[in-house]
Design an enzyme around this catalytic site. Structure first.
Site, PDB file in Angstrom:
ATOM      1  N   LEU A  73       0.842  -1.192   0.000  1.00 51.60           N
ATOM      2  CA  LEU A  73       0.000   0.000   0.000  1.00 51.60           C
ATOM      3  C   LEU A  73       0.881   1.248   0.000  1.00 51.60           C
ATOM      4  O   LEU A  73       1.733   1.411   0.874  1.00 51.60           O
ATOM      5  CB  LEU A  73      -0.925   0.002   1.212  1.00 51.60           C
ATOM      6  CG  LEU A  73      -1.931  -1.145   1.260  1.00 51.60           C
ATOM      7  CD1 LEU A  73      -2.777  -1.060   2.525  1.00 51.60           C
ATOM      8  CD2 LEU A  73      -2.809  -1.164   0.035  1.00 51.60           C
ATOM      9  N   GLY A  89       3.216   0.669   3.412  1.00 52.45           N
ATOM     10  CA  GLY A  89       4.460   1.328   3.031  1.00 52.45           C
ATOM     11  C   GLY A  89       4.654   2.575   3.854  1.00 52.45           C
ATOM     12  O   GLY A  89       3.926   3.543   3.689  1.00 52.45           O
ATOM     13  N   ASP A 128       9.757   9.293   9.276  1.00 54.51           N
ATOM     14  CA  ASP A 128      10.302  10.565   8.809  1.00 54.51           C
ATOM     15  C   ASP A 128       9.160  11.568   8.815  1.00 54.51           C
ATOM     16  O   ASP A 128       8.022  11.221   8.530  1.00 54.51           O
ATOM     17  CB  ASP A 128      10.840  10.389   7.377  1.00 54.51           C
ATOM     18  CG  ASP A 128      11.732  11.533   6.934  1.00 54.51           C
ATOM     19  OD1 ASP A 128      11.649  12.624   7.520  1.00 54.51           O
ATOM     20  OD2 ASP A 128      12.495  11.325   5.991  1.00 54.51           O
TER      21      ASP A 128
END
Length: 128
Positions: free
Chosen positions: A22, A42, A46
């Site tokens: 995904l 996915g 960050d």
């Protein structure tokens, strides 16, 4: 929810044709959850958005990809910054998927997982 963790890669644990990665950059829309598939969220640890990174990773691994149907069920909400993002945190994607699995309703699932800060809303709330 029961969860097992392992240091092994999903690539070693499941057949490639059973894995759906995904990523918000996929051209394929996730229309339903297939119980015979393994869905990889996915994600990156960050604060910034790296366009196409998860899609590239999935393609390098020869995996099927899909994205949540945000564009298909939601509309862009007017906001002062003109900010709209389909990139969600892993917990938001999990909330969307688990709510969809329980309700079989994308509007209910997207309401549960897509925060107003992403700049999208369901059409039924757009007039309010």
């Amino acid at each position: 929810f029961k969860m097992d963790t392992t240091p092994e890669s999903y690539l070693d644990l499941f057949p490639l044709d059973a894995i759906v990665y995904l990523t918000p950059d996929s051209e394929n829309v996730l229309e339903d959850i297939d119980p015979d598939k393994v869905y990889v969220l996915g994600g990156l640890v960050d604060e910034s958005i790296h366009k196409q990174l998860t899609l590239r990773r999935a393609r390098e691994q020869s995996l099927q990809t899909a994205r949540l149907p945000i564009r298909e069920y939601m509309v862009k909400a007017p906001n002062a910054r003109n900010y709209h993002s389909e990139t969600l945190a892993i917990n938001q994607v999990f909330d969307v998927l688990s709510t969809y699995y329980e309700t079989r309703s994308w509007p209910a699932a997207l309401r549960a997982g897509v925060s107003s800060g992403k700049g999208y809303m369901l059409p039924d709330t757009a007039e309010q």
